[in-house]
Each structure stands twice: as structure tokens, then as C-alpha cells.
Design an enzyme around this catalytic site. Structure first.
Site, PDB file in Angstrom:
ATOM      1  N   TYR A 135       5.696  11.214   6.646  1.00  0.00           N
ATOM      2  CA  TYR A 135       4.508  10.387   6.809  1.00  0.00           C
ATOM      3  C   TYR A 135       3.312  11.241   7.213  1.00  0.00           C
ATOM      4  O   TYR A 135       3.156  11.639   8.370  1.00  0.00           O
ATOM      5  CB  TYR A 135       4.740   9.297   7.866  1.00  0.00           C
ATOM      6  CG  TYR A 135       5.920   8.385   7.598  1.00  0.00           C
ATOM      7  CD1 TYR A 135       6.398   8.180   6.309  1.00  0.00           C
ATOM      8  CD2 TYR A 135       6.561   7.729   8.646  1.00  0.00           C
ATOM      9  CE1 TYR A 135       7.479   7.339   6.070  1.00  0.00           C
ATOM     10  CE2 TYR A 135       7.644   6.881   8.404  1.00  0.00           C
ATOM     11  CZ  TYR A 135       8.097   6.700   7.118  1.00  0.00           C
ATOM     12  OH  TYR A 135       9.166   5.867   6.890  1.00  0.00           O
TER      13      TYR A 135
ATOM     14  N   HIS B  89      16.783  10.593   5.416  1.00  0.00           N
ATOM     15  CA  HIS B  89      15.673   9.902   4.765  1.00  0.00           C
ATOM     16  C   HIS B  89      15.771   9.975   3.242  1.00  0.00           C
ATOM     17  O   HIS B  89      15.703  11.053   2.648  1.00  0.00           O
ATOM     18  CB  HIS B  89      14.356  10.541   5.225  1.00  0.00           C
ATOM     19  CG  HIS B  89      13.151   9.689   4.974  1.00  0.00           C
ATOM     20  ND1 HIS B  89      11.869  10.120   5.219  1.00  0.00           N
ATOM     21  CD2 HIS B  89      13.022   8.414   4.521  1.00  0.00           C
ATOM     22  CE1 HIS B  89      11.009   9.169   4.934  1.00  0.00           C
ATOM     23  NE2 HIS B  89      11.684   8.129   4.497  1.00  0.00           N
TER      24      HIS B  89
END
Length: 330
Positions: free
Chosen positions: A63, A150
């Protein structure tokens, strides 16, 4: 013991003694998702969520090329460390971008930040250990409660042979309390639940008012194995975020098909006489399942995180759920 106190109570989160409330904050927006956050606005988001009762915070190196972790760390600085649950992710290492030129941004990956770094997929043991060390530094904390593998969609074998054993090692050493995987699909998550000793999974977009895919595979497997589920993307890219679908409503990152818009409007029609809104239903629907511990939502403004935190508080009568089911929209 880390607690996540809200007026709706807490649920166990993994098998390491963690508990969470019904609403968590997914901090992708702090990484300047889609557009830069204003300097006078982003520092107020985490404090506003804290005041609204949010005590679970999730981020990732992905992010904003680490910016989300850095800003989340700033927002949590000074908070009692035992009073909140913190998760981040492994699988993408950040390293200097040799091709960077002044003005280049990461917007191709949806983040409006300078592309001074680049991501490199790495699900190996060494990659996991380096990722954790880098995340601790960016977050400015001495421990992370939960680590997720992830999006290993194209790297299932590497995750099983490298990342998960490394996370098992970290958990057994007490470095982390729990570990798991976070993905936008339920099928691979189900295999991870069945084939590893993970504690928690984060499933985005696959258990919502409009998409019940996880109900067929992931949720039964999680119940059987004692695995906690965090549900993310409950608004399915936006169509469920408003009382009625807006003109340019998105569903799973694309323009919402007419049939989905019609179904959403039907849900709104049925809920209106009860004084209940679509966003309230979207948040509370997954929380009704015994495998689901929490719903994780993003917010790019203080007012939004406060509003999101309140969505679990609305009283939704059982009669409404029954009517929605009988009508065929659920």
C-alpha cells in the site's frame, strides 16, 4: 492481551489470545490509494477511528510502497500497544527502483506516490524475515500481532514451501501471535486452511450481500479447523456503500451490471420500511456467520472511518433478514 473494544463486543481472532471488535480499519488509503491524501486530513483518520472504537488496524508494504505502514505507525504512536491489534503482510519486498525518473508515480498500481521503490514478489523464508524487519521499521513498533501472506495467487507452491513455514517459525518463537493469508478469492484460501496450521484468513469481496462464494468452501473449512475469518471489501467496490446505487456504481472494480444494480435496489426496497440501509446490511451480513470475526473497511477521511465504525451498531431485525432470504435477493 490486545483488545479491540467496541459496543458490539469482541470475538477471538486467531488462536493466540487476540480479540477484535466487529470493525477494523484497512489502511490502504493512507498509502494514497487512487489519489494523494491531504496533509491536513490523513493524520486525523486513525485518531478519529480510535475515538469511534476501532482497535484493529491492517496494512501492507504494497500500500503506497510502504507509505501506509509509515502513516499508520504515526497514527498509532503513543497509543498503548496492548490496546490494539496490528496486522501487515508479507510476499512483496520493496527495493530501490533503478528506473525511477523524477515525477514517476506508482499510479499504475493504484497508488499516487513517487515510484522511488519497486515491489518484488518473494514468498521465501528469507523474504518473509526481511519483510517483517522492514515493516517493523516503517511502522515504528516492536511487534506485529498478525502477518498475512499477501495475494499469492500465482505463487501457491512458494507460499506453502517458504512463507507459511517461516510464519509458523515466527509464531512458535513468540515473535507474532497469529498468521494467515489475505486474498480476493476463497478457493486458494480454503486450501491454505486445510493444508497449513494458519490462524486467520482475510477474504476480500467473496462474502458479501452480493457474493456468497466463501459460504461454499472457505467458511465451512474455517469453522472445521478453528480458523478466524476477517472479511474485507464488503461494499464490493462501492455499489453497497450508499443507500442506493449511484449512477457510476462499481462492482468488483468494474461498472456494475444492470442485474446487480437491480438486485441492490431490491435489497434497499425491502430494508427501507425497517429503517435499515444497504451499508448497514453490507457490514452486518458477514458478521452473522460464526466463522467471521471482523469486517475490515477502508476510509480516506476521518468522517468516513467514523461512519463505517457506526454501521455495526444499527439494529437489524431478524424479520428483515428473513424477508431478504425469502425474496431471493440473499
Amino acid at each position: 492481551m490486545a483488545q479491540a473494544t467496541t459496543n458490539r463486543g469482541t470475538r477471538d481472532f486467531g488462536r493466540g489470545g487476540l480479540t477484535v471488535g466487529p470493525i477494523g480499519y484497512g489502511a490502504a488509503a493512507l498509502g494514497d490509494l487512487y489519489a494523494p491524501r491531504r496533509d491536513e486530513e490523513w493524520p486525523r483518520i486513525v485518531p478519529a477511528g480510535w475515538d469511534a472504537g476501532v482497535r484493529y488496524f491492517d496494512t501492507a508494504p504494497h500500500y503506497g510502497l510502504g507509505r501506509s505502514e509509515e502513516r499508520l505507525g504515526e497514527g498509532l504512536r503513543g497509543r498503548p500497544r496492548d490496546d490494539y491489534v496490528l496486522s501487515t503482510k508479507v510476499g512483496r519486498l520493496l527495493e530501490p527502483n533503478p528506473d525511477y525518473r523524477a515525477g514517476d508515480t506508482d499510479i499504475a498500481n493504484l497508488f499516487a506516490v513517487p515510484a522511488t521503490l519497486r515491489r518484488r514478489f518473494d514468498y521465501s523464508r528469507d523474504g518473509v524475515l526481511r519483510s517483517v524487519e522492514d515493516s517493523l521499521r516503517r511502522l515504528g513498533v516492536d511487534r506485529i500481532d498478525v502477518l498475512f501472506v499477501h495475494d499469492p495467487d500465482e505463487h501457491e507452491r512458494e507460499a506453502l514451501e517458504g512463507a507459511f513455514p517461516a510464519l509458523e517459525e515466527l509464531r512458535s518463537q513468540g515473535v507474532i501471535r497469529s498468521y494467515g493469508a489475505g486474498m480476493n478469492q476463497s478457493a486458494m484460501l480454503t486450501r491454505f486452511v486445510q493444508q497449513t496450521d494458519l490462524d486467520i484468513v482475510m477474504c476480500a469481496g467473496r462474502y458479501t450481500l452480493l457474493d456468497h462464494a466463501a459460504e461454499e468452501d472457505l467458511l465451512p473449512a474455517a469453522l472445521e479447523r478453528g480458523v478466524s475469518v476477517a472479511v474485507a471489501a464488503v461494499f464490493n467496490s462501492g455499489i453497497l456503500a450508499t443507500d442506493r446505487p449511484v449512477a457510476a456504481a462499481k462492482f468488483d472494480y468494474s461498472s456494475a451490471p444492470a442485474s446487480v444494480v437491480e438486485r441492490t435496489n431490491r435489497i434497499a426496497d425491502i430494508a427501507a420500511p425497517y429503517g435499515v440501509t444497504v451499508p448497514q446490511l453490507a457490514v452486518q451480513f458477514p458478521l452473522r456467520h460464526p466463522a467471521v470475526a471482523t469486517v475490515v473497511m477502508g476510509a480516506d477521511a476521518p468522517e468516513q472511518i467514523v461512519r463505517n465504525a457506526s454501521l455495526a451498531d444499527a439494529s437489524v431485525p431478524e424479520e428483515l433478514w428473513g424477508e431478504l432470504a425469502a425474496s431471493g435477493v440473499l
